[in-house]
Design a protein around this motif. Structure first.
Motif, mmCIF file in Angstrom:
data_model
loop_
_atom_site.group_PDB
_atom_site.id
_atom_site.type_symbol
_atom_site.label_atom_id
_atom_site.label_comp_id
_atom_site.label_asym_id
_atom_site.label_seq_id
_atom_site.Cartn_x
_atom_site.Cartn_y
_atom_site.Cartn_z
ATOM 1 N N THR A 94 -11.221 16.941 -0.080
ATOM 2 C CA THR A 94 -10.238 16.405 0.783
ATOM 3 C C THR A 94 -9.442 17.174 1.647
ATOM 4 O OG1 THR A 94 -8.767 16.561 -1.273
ATOM 5 C CG2 THR A 94 -9.963 14.419 -1.122
ATOM 6 N N ASN A 112 -5.282 8.037 4.525
ATOM 7 C CA ASN A 112 -5.599 9.211 4.754
ATOM 8 C C ASN A 112 -4.699 10.535 4.162
ATOM 9 O OD1 ASN A 112 -7.981 10.114 6.528
ATOM 10 N ND2 ASN A 112 -7.091 8.326 7.571
ATOM 11 N N ALA A 159 -12.147 7.233 9.657
ATOM 12 C CA ALA A 159 -10.835 7.316 10.224
ATOM 13 C C ALA A 159 -10.892 8.182 11.328
ATOM 14 C CB ALA A 159 -9.698 7.559 9.528
ATOM 15 N N HIS A 198 -9.241 1.288 -1.873
ATOM 16 C CA HIS A 198 -8.543 1.987 -2.978
ATOM 17 C C HIS A 198 -8.488 1.417 -4.281
ATOM 18 C CE1 HIS A 198 -4.960 3.924 -4.909
ATOM 19 N NE2 HIS A 198 -6.028 4.853 -4.686
ATOM 20 N N TYR A 228 -9.499 15.169 10.293
ATOM 21 C CA TYR A 228 -8.768 13.991 10.601
ATOM 22 C C TYR A 228 -7.581 14.504 11.693
ATOM 23 C CZ TYR A 228 -5.853 9.603 10.473
ATOM 24 O OH TYR A 228 -5.271 8.810 10.725
ATOM 25 N N VAL A 282 -12.582 1.092 7.165
ATOM 26 C CA VAL A 282 -11.478 1.241 8.051
ATOM 27 C C VAL A 282 -11.426 0.178 9.255
ATOM 28 C CG1 VAL A 282 -10.727 3.018 9.641
ATOM 29 C CG2 VAL A 282 -11.722 3.640 7.460
ATOM 30 N N VAL A 339 -12.510 7.040 3.549
ATOM 31 C CA VAL A 339 -11.559 6.751 4.375
ATOM 32 C C VAL A 339 -11.335 7.731 5.544
ATOM 33 C CG1 VAL A 339 -9.551 7.598 3.220
ATOM 34 C CG2 VAL A 339 -9.229 5.641 4.906
ATOM 35 N N MET A 340 -11.615 9.145 4.975
ATOM 36 C CA MET A 340 -11.191 10.287 5.874
ATOM 37 C C MET A 340 -12.221 10.461 7.161
ATOM 38 S SD MET A 340 -9.604 12.923 3.543
ATOM 39 C CE MET A 340 -8.178 12.923 2.862
ATOM 40 N N PHE A 382 0.802 -1.158 0.184
ATOM 41 C CA PHE A 382 0.023 -0.058 0.164
ATOM 42 C C PHE A 382 1.003 1.369 -0.011
ATOM 43 C CE2 PHE A 382 -3.519 2.410 1.962
ATOM 44 C CZ PHE A 382 -4.114 2.642 0.992
ATOM 45 N N ASP A 434 -2.099 1.371 7.732
ATOM 46 C CA ASP A 434 -2.733 1.456 6.318
ATOM 47 C C ASP A 434 -3.805 2.558 6.379
ATOM 48 O OD1 ASP A 434 -1.525 -0.535 5.198
ATOM 49 O OD2 ASP A 434 -3.138 -1.750 4.744
ATOM 50 N N VAL A 435 -4.552 2.802 7.580
ATOM 51 C CA VAL A 435 -5.286 3.866 7.447
ATOM 52 C C VAL A 435 -4.693 5.049 7.426
ATOM 53 C CG1 VAL A 435 -7.292 4.860 8.939
ATOM 54 C CG2 VAL A 435 -7.047 2.322 8.814
ATOM 55 N N PHE A 471 -12.489 7.713 -2.647
ATOM 56 C CA PHE A 471 -11.559 6.812 -1.668
ATOM 57 C C PHE A 471 -11.535 7.715 -0.396
ATOM 58 C CE2 PHE A 471 -7.376 5.983 0.162
ATOM 59 C CZ PHE A 471 -7.521 4.841 0.695
ATOM 60 N N ALA A 472 -11.083 9.126 -0.785
ATOM 61 C CA ALA A 472 -10.810 10.042 0.406
ATOM 62 C C ALA A 472 -12.439 10.077 1.345
ATOM 63 C CB ALA A 472 -10.722 11.525 -0.301
ATOM 64 N N THR A 485 -8.393 -0.633 3.614
ATOM 65 C CA THR A 485 -8.185 0.690 2.909
ATOM 66 C C THR A 485 -7.438 0.471 1.507
ATOM 67 O OG1 THR A 485 -6.459 0.793 4.383
ATOM 68 C CG2 THR A 485 -8.294 2.341 4.759
ATOM 69 N N ALA A 489 -4.686 10.442 0.190
ATOM 70 C CA ALA A 489 -6.181 10.760 -0.433
ATOM 71 C C ALA A 489 -5.661 12.201 -0.375
ATOM 72 C CB ALA A 489 -7.030 10.360 0.549
ATOM 73 N N TRP A 490 -5.334 12.855 0.515
ATOM 74 C CA TRP A 490 -5.319 14.306 0.566
ATOM 75 C C TRP A 490 -4.175 14.855 -0.542
ATOM 76 C CZ3 TRP A 490 -1.497 17.915 2.898
ATOM 77 C CH2 TRP A 490 -1.678 19.189 2.735
ATOM 78 N N PHE A 511 -9.563 15.829 5.469
ATOM 79 C CA PHE A 511 -8.294 15.790 6.013
ATOM 80 C C PHE A 511 -7.812 16.501 7.218
ATOM 81 C CE2 PHE A 511 -3.497 15.942 6.061
ATOM 82 C CZ PHE A 511 -3.247 14.827 6.167
#
Lengths: 294, 303
Positions: free
Chosen positions: B269, A89, B226, B53, B276, B44, B222-223, A35, A84-85, B218-219, B49, A92-93, B273
């Protein structure tokens, strides 16, 4: 096939990159860090677009982006391995940032329509469009990464297979983790230029995954992984030469994926075979042992 | 088209919602955020993840293939995403996120090969089609402005189906995700539940990425999820926090994108983010304030 000089440069560059990807990829799969490689291949995209947006050399953006984020992943995780999480994150950003730079770049270009093409170029690469000096650079970087990896292969293997024992025996586990991440970053930065950020992942994972399915012996697996990666590139280029309608990246990845699928099928049937003769063999064996006892 | 942003938020919102395409983007945004928040929370929790993805990325070649062969892009998205989910579910051993280190290595290699091969197919169809290089960035980064009212209805329908199935299998899925061995011993069909979850993930991704693009979905998965799991381990509360963060990031991100002339991929995102990172910072401060001695002890244990 080599009458066209671009085929020869592609072969030179491809061999160097494949060697590095095969060797780095083996450890990447073994450490279950694929990953990270995936994330870095996307980070390469953002790095390249940032470089384009600010008008600096593409390669600076690629290498700086990949190596910095690789080290960041190390810093976020324990002992140089990120969760992985967290990786999901962060990257993705970073992809979101890529969109920002893309907007910036296309606005600066004021609608010449070239932005889309450049983006596709970064995503899928063009191994056939390399100049000979770029090919030599790719070969040199590939060989350098391979050499460094082979030098640290033994302690890295120890640290990968049994981290706590390795740490107890004085192996610098953390440092190795970071060093390995930098190697991934350099490989990602270089490979992106030739095979594109999207197909880097395939070269990292497919030969290594195949090698791990075929053998448990680490050095044999390492050699097999590197050999398969080089073979994928060569056969892929040959197929492009024969059927130029489909892109090189497609052929290379098809060869790699078919090889991997064959290895999956082989290891499944081998496991089934190993299990199947056991059952009829069992009563026979017990019968012979009874006879022997009698 | 692009009025100045004013600090009178009411007129801003009134202007945004007076444009039909923007209003549809807001409606779609809610549905997408709720769906992604719920499915993403389980993704998550299960540490899937990477699988998520990869499945998200396969939507792009699916669309390219469908457009090349003259089928509707929707069919391509669903076919490829659910196909990829099934391949990953069938060939990974264990719980999918992998139990032992060896299984984890093999399943991550498999997931990577699925993704890379799908992308190679995407490159092939792009070359064969030759014409739509510029819509590549739409496939990857989405086009929130192209949403029609009919699209919103379809989106709501798909979201309703996925959420109902999630509600039905929710308890068992939670059980399997947290303790697969005990769940199997208690007679829960672990493999089937794992596979069903991946298919639901595939359907979610296929539906959502038509609007958000393969990368932004995906963002959104997961974001917010999480962030919620940083705050709480309780399922109901966590799901609620994830959904709220998702909806707020999407809505504010859309407004930022329209007024600031940015891509939604960047604005949404960045907001999610930011949440997060803020959550991680809050947790770090709270643990330090609560038990300074225990925190430093834990740190020593880590290093």
């Amino acid at each position: 096939m080599f009458q066209d000089s671009y085929m020869l440069t592609a072969l030179v560059a491809g061999t160097g990159i494949a060697l590095a990807c095969g060797l780095v990829g083996y450890f990447l799969v073994l450490r279950a860090q694929v990953f990270t490689g995936d994330a870095l291949s996307h980070v390469a995209f953002t790095g390249a677009l940032a470089a384009l947006a600010f008008g600096i050399d593409l390669r600076v953006g690629l290498f700086a982006g990949c190596v910095l984020v690789a080290v960041l992943f190390g810093a976020l995780g324990r002992r140089g391995r990120a969760d992985d999480v967290v990786i999901g994150n962060v990257f993705a950003w970073i992809l979101g940032l890529g969109v920002f730079f893309m907007t910036l770049y296309t606005t600066n270009q004021s609608g010449s329509g070239d932005g889309g093409n450049q983006t596709v170029q970064v995503l899928f690469g063009s191994i056939l469009g390399l100049s000979s000096s770029m090919a030599v650079t790719a070969l040199a970087i590939g060989l350098a990464v391979s050499l460094v990896l082979l030098l640290i292969a033994r302690p890295l293997l120890f640290a990968t297979l049994d981290e706590s024992v390795a740490a107890a025996r004085g192996v610098p586990v953390r440092l190795l983790g970071y060093g390995f991440l930098v190697l991934i970053g350099v490989t990602a930065g270089e490979a992106t230029q030739a095979v594109g950020s999207m197909l880097l992942l395939g070269l990292l994972a497919a030969p290594a995954g195949t090698a791990l399915l075929l053998t448990d012996r680490p050095y044999l697996g390492l050699a097999l992984s590197a050999g398969l990666a080089v073979a994928d590139i060569w056969i892929g280029l040959l197929l492009t030469h024969l059927v130029p309608r489909a892109p090189t990246s497609f052929w290379i990845m098809t060869v790699a994926a078919v090889t991997y699928a064959a290895a999956v099928a082989y290891s499944r049937s081998a496991r089934a075979k190993r299990r199947a003769p056991d059952k009829p063999a069992d009563p026979a064996e017990s019968a012979t042992s009874k006879e022997a006892a009698a | 088209m692009n009025p100045q942003f004013s600090w009178n938020l009411v007129t801003d919102v009134q202007w945004l919602w007076s444009v039909p395409s923007v209003l549809n983007a807001y409606r779609a945004g809610v549905v997408v955020a709720v769906l992604a928040g719920v499915v993403g929370w389980f993704m998550v929790l299960r540490r899937q993840t990477f699988a998520g993805h990869s499945i998200a990325v396969t939507g792009f070649p699916g669309a390219a293939a469908a457009v090349y062969t003259g089928l509707s892009a929707t069919l391509g998205y669903f076919g490829f995403c659910i196909g990829a989910a099934l391949v990953i579910a069938y060939y990974t051993r264990g719980s999918g996120s992998g139990d032992t280190a060896g299984e984890r290595a093999h399943s991550s290699a498999l997931i990577a090969v699925v993704q890379a091969f799908a992308l190679a197919l995407g490159a092939l169809f792009l070359q064969l089609y030759g014409g739509f290089l510029n819509s590549t960035s739409d496939f990857l980064f989405g086009n929130f402005l192209g949403i029609t009212s009919a699209d919103v209805v379809v989106l709501v329908a798909v979201a309703a189906v996925v959420l109902v199935v999630m509600a039905v299998i929710g308890r068992r899925l939670l059980f399997v995700s947290i303790d697969p061995a005990v769940a199997a011993a208690r007679g829960v069909p672990v493999r089937a539940v794992n596979a069903l979850f991946l298919v639901l993930l595939g359907a979610t991704v296929a539906e959502v990425s038509q609007f958000t693009g393969a990368l932004l979905v995906f963002a959104l998965l997961v974001m917010p999820a999480a962030t919620a799991q940083v705050f709480t381990a309780r399922p109901a509360l966590g799901l609620a926090i994830g959904v709220v963060i998702g909806v707020l990031s999407t809505w504010i991100g859309l407004a930022w994108a329209f007024f600031g002339n940015q891509g939604t991929g960047f604005t949404i995102t960045t907001l999610a983010f930011g949440c997060y990172v803020l959550a991680l910072a809050i947790r770090a401060v709270r643990t330090r304030l609560r038990t300074p001695a225990a925190a430093s002890g834990a740190l020593e244990g880590v290093s």
